[in-house]
Design a protein around this motif. Structure first.
Motif, PDB file in Angstrom:
ATOM      1  N   THR A  73       1.291   6.692  -7.239  1.00 31.88           N
ATOM      2  CA  THR A  73       0.018   7.271  -7.690  1.00 31.88           C
ATOM      3  C   THR A  73       0.131   8.192  -8.908  1.00 31.88           C
ATOM      4  OG1 THR A  73       0.244   8.934  -5.925  1.00 31.88           O
ATOM      5  CG2 THR A  73      -1.266   7.091  -5.534  1.00 31.88           C
ATOM      6  N   PRO A  74       1.274   8.850  -9.170  1.00 30.73           N
ATOM      7  CA  PRO A  74       1.338   9.665 -10.398  1.00 30.73           C
ATOM      8  C   PRO A  74       1.223   8.850 -11.682  1.00 30.73           C
ATOM      9  CG  PRO A  74       3.079  10.311  -8.860  1.00 30.73           C
ATOM     10  CD  PRO A  74       2.485   9.039  -8.341  1.00 30.73           C
ATOM     11  N   LYS A 125       0.829  -1.209   0.000  1.00 31.77           N
ATOM     12  CA  LYS A 125       0.000   0.000   0.000  1.00 31.77           C
ATOM     13  C   LYS A 125       0.862   1.259   0.000  1.00 31.77           C
ATOM     14  CE  LYS A 125      -4.316  -1.685   2.047  1.00 31.77           C
ATOM     15  NZ  LYS A 125      -5.237  -1.587   3.207  1.00 31.77           N
ATOM     16  N   LYS A 126       1.992   1.206   0.699  1.00 33.57           N
ATOM     17  CA  LYS A 126       2.888   2.366   0.724  1.00 33.57           C
ATOM     18  C   LYS A 126       3.537   2.581  -0.642  1.00 33.57           C
ATOM     19  CE  LYS A 126       3.930   2.357   5.668  1.00 33.57           C
ATOM     20  NZ  LYS A 126       4.982   2.324   6.720  1.00 33.57           N
ATOM     21  N   ALA A 136       2.171   1.623  -3.444  1.00 36.57           N
ATOM     22  CA  ALA A 136       1.071   2.078  -4.297  1.00 36.57           C
ATOM     23  C   ALA A 136       0.865   3.580  -4.165  1.00 36.57           C
ATOM     24  CB  ALA A 136      -0.210   1.336  -3.928  1.00 36.57           C
ATOM     25  N   GLN A 137       0.943   4.076  -2.941  1.00 37.39           N
ATOM     26  CA  GLN A 137       0.790   5.512  -2.717  1.00 37.39           C
ATOM     27  C   GLN A 137       1.917   6.287  -3.398  1.00 37.39           C
ATOM     28  OE1 GLN A 137       0.638   6.602   1.419  1.00 37.39           O
ATOM     29  NE2 GLN A 137       0.037   8.716   1.002  1.00 37.39           N
ATOM     30  N   LEU A 192      -4.677  -0.737 -10.424  1.00 37.17           N
ATOM     31  CA  LEU A 192      -3.795  -1.231  -9.368  1.00 37.17           C
ATOM     32  C   LEU A 192      -4.349  -2.509  -8.756  1.00 37.17           C
ATOM     33  CD1 LEU A 192      -1.459  -0.820  -7.242  1.00 37.17           C
ATOM     34  CD2 LEU A 192      -3.165   0.420  -5.887  1.00 37.17           C
ATOM     35  N   TYR A 228      -0.841   5.887 -12.239  1.00 38.54           N
ATOM     36  CA  TYR A 228      -1.950   4.970 -12.478  1.00 38.54           C
ATOM     37  C   TYR A 228      -3.267   5.525 -11.948  1.00 38.54           C
ATOM     38  CZ  TYR A 228      -1.931   3.665  -7.530  1.00 38.54           C
ATOM     39  OH  TYR A 228      -2.021   3.695  -6.164  1.00 38.54           O
ATOM     40  N   CYS A 229      -4.362   4.983 -12.494  1.00 40.32           N
ATOM     41  CA  CYS A 229      -5.687   5.192 -11.924  1.00 40.32           C
ATOM     42  C   CYS A 229      -5.965   4.024 -10.978  1.00 40.32           C
ATOM     43  CB  CYS A 229      -6.749   5.227 -13.025  1.00 40.32           C
ATOM     44  SG  CYS A 229      -6.499   6.550 -14.229  1.00 40.32           S
ATOM     45  N   LYS A 230      -6.851   4.204 -10.025  1.00 41.55           N
ATOM     46  CA  LYS A 230      -7.079   3.180  -9.010  1.00 41.55           C
ATOM     47  C   LYS A 230      -7.515   1.846  -9.600  1.00 41.55           C
ATOM     48  CE  LYS A 230      -7.984   6.085  -4.982  1.00 41.55           C
ATOM     49  NZ  LYS A 230      -8.948   6.458  -3.915  1.00 41.55           N
TER      50      LYS A 230
END
Length: 405
Positions: A163-164, A156-157, A159-160, A171, A166-168
C-alpha cells in the motif's frame, strides 16, 4: 511491521530492497549474485543508476545481508524473488524447501511456468516486474499500476503490504496466467510501437517527408500520444527484445501463431543495420580501410548494458567490411572486438564518419567546433535524431538522420 526476505541475482533486487526498507520494513537480502555481493560487502558498490545505489546504501541499517537461502527463509512473512528468465531452476529449488511464507515472484518466465511453480506452493503470488531501467527507483515507488496474480486470499495480503506504493485505482488482482501475459504483452506492445515508427521513418525518407514533424502530428492525437514514438536503430536490452522473443516462443508451445510479433522481431533486426546501409551508400559501397567512430554502445541511455544492443550488430557488419571501428560510451568501458576511447572528442580523431547509436545526455550538446576539427571528414550518421539538420549543415557537417534524408 512485516519482515520481508528478498532473494535474487539482478540489479532490480537492490531497487526492491532499498525501497521496501525505506518505508520501514525489516528486510533480509539474500544476494545470490557473487560479484554484487562482494561489492556490497567491500563497500565499493558502483551502480550506473545513482538513485538505486543511494537508496540502498541509505537503508543499510535496515537490511540484513546474506548469501544463505535457508537463513533468509527464517522469521519472514513474505519472500520476494528477483531472478533472470534463465534462472527458473533457482526458484524451483527455493520452493522445494517448502517455505510457509507467501512467495512473491517478480521474475519473468515463459508463459505457463509460474502456474507450474504455483502448484508447488499455493501461497505463490506473481508480482510482475515493471521497473523501468534508468528510472528504477521512481518506477518502483510510484508505479503506473500494480498487478498481482494468484490466489485472491494471498494477493490481497501482498496488496496490503504494498500500500505505500500505490493508490487503489492502480491495483488489479487476477489469475497468474493473466498477470504473466500482461507483463509480456506490455513489452510486446511497446516493441511493436517502436518498430512501427521506424518503418514509418523509412517511408518518410522515400517520399521526402520529415519523421520529426510526422511524429509530432501522430503524438498530438490523444489516442496515440508521444511515448515510444522516437525513431532509432531498433530496440535491444532484456525487457523488449527478450520478452518479445519469449512471448513468441512460449505462445507457439500453446499452439498459437504470432505473425505480428514475428514481423516485429524481423523488422527490428533489419532496423539495427539502418545506419550501416546509410553509411554504405554514402561511401559508394566501399568501406574498406575507413575509420568510423561510434557514440554509444549500450542499448539505451543510463545503463551500461549492451544486451541485444544495435551497436553489437553495427560493429559486426563494419568489421566484416574491413572498417577500423573505435567507440566511446560514458558507461561502457570495454568491448572485446574494438578499441574504446576515453572521451567523446578523442574518439573522433581522424575518423571518416561518426555514428550515433545511444542518446546519452552528453551527446545532446557537444562541442561541434572541436568535433569538426578532430574529424577527417565531418560526416555524422545520427541514429537517435539528436540535432537539427539545418543547424548541422550551417556548421559545415554532412548530416544524415533517420527518416529525413
Amino acid at each position: 511491521m512485516n519482515n520481508i526476505t528478498i532473494i535474487g541475482t539482478t540489479i532490480d533486487t537492490l531497487t526492491a530492497v532499498g525501497c521496501l526498507a525505506e518505508v520501514g520494513f525489516k528486510v533480509k537480502f539474500v544476494c545470490l549474485n557473487t560479484k554484487l555481493l562482494k561489492q556490497i560487502k567491500n563497500g565499493n558498490l558502483k551502480l550506473v543508476e545513482l538513485e538505486v545505489q543511494t537508496i540502498f546504501e541509505a537503508q543499510k541499517n535496515n537490511i540484513q545481508l546474506s548469501d544463505n537461502i535457508d537463513e533468509g527463509l527464517k522469521d519472514s512473512d513474505f519472500i520476494f524473488l528477483y531472478f533472470r528468465s534463465d534462472e527458473l531452476s533457482s526458484v524451483e529449488k527455493i520452493l522445494d524447501k517448502k517455505p510457509k511464507q507467501i512467495i512473491v515472484n517478480s521474475s519473468v518466465f515463459a508463459l505457463g511456468e509460474n502456474e507450474k511453480l504455483a502448484k508447488k506452493n499455493d501461497k505463490f503470488v506473481v508480482f510482475p516486474n515493471f521497473i523501468i531501467k534508468g528510472k528504477s527507483v521512481k518506477s518502483f515507488k510510484d508505479p503506473d499500476r500494480i498487478i498481482l496474480g494468484g490466489n485472491e486470499k494471498y494477493t490481497k495480503k501482498v496488496a496490503q503490504l504494498l500500500t505505500p506504493f500505490y493508490c487503489k485505482n492502480r491495483l488489479t488482482l487476477m489469475s497468474i496466467a493473466s498477470s504473466d501475459l500482461i507483463k509480456l504483452a506490455t513489452n510486446a506492445m511497446l516493441a511493436n510501437r517502436v518498430s512501427f515508427v521506424n518503418e514509418i521513418a523509412q517511408i518518410a525518407t522515400q517520399i521526402g517527408a520529415d519523421i520529426k514533424t510526422v511524429c509530432q502530428g501522430l503524438g498530438a492525437d490523444k489516442r496515440i500520444g508521444h511515448d515510444y514514438l522516437n525513431v532509432g536503430t531498433g530496440f535491444g536490452g532484456y525487457s523488449l527484445d527478450y520478452d518479445v522473443q519469449g512471448l513468441v516462443h512460449s505462445s507457439k508451445n500453446f499452439g498459437c501463431s504470432t505473425p505480428l510479433l514475428d514481423s516485429v522481431l524481423t523488422s527490428n533486426n533489419h532496423q539495427k543495420e539502418v545506419l550501416f546501409r546509410m553509411l554504405w551508400r554514402h561511401f559508394a559501397m566501399d568501406l574498406k580501410g575507413k575509420k568510423i567512430a561510434l557514440w554509444g554502445l549500450s542499448y539505451k541511455p543510463n545503463t551500461s548494458s549492451t544486451a541485444n544492443a544495435p551497436s553489437l550488430k553495427i560493429i559486426d557488419v563494419l568489421l566484416a567490411q574491413g572498417v577500423n571501428v573505435i567507440a566511446y560510451d560514458p558507461l561502457v568501458k570495454k568491448n572485446e572486438n574494438i578499441k574504446i576511447a576515453t572521451s567523446a572528442i578523442d574518439v573522433l580523431n581522424d575518423v571518416d564518419a561518426l555514428l550515433i547509436l545511444t542518446e546519452h545526455k552528453e551527446f545532446f550538446k557537444p562541442n561541434f567546433s572541436k568535433m569538426k576539427d578532430n574529424m577527417k571528414q565531418p560526416i555524422i550518421f545520427d541514429g537517435r535524431n539528436l540535432y537539427s539538420k539545418n543547424k548541422m549543415q550551417d556548421l559545415g557537417f554532412t548530416y544524415y538522420y533517420i527518416g529525413g534524408n
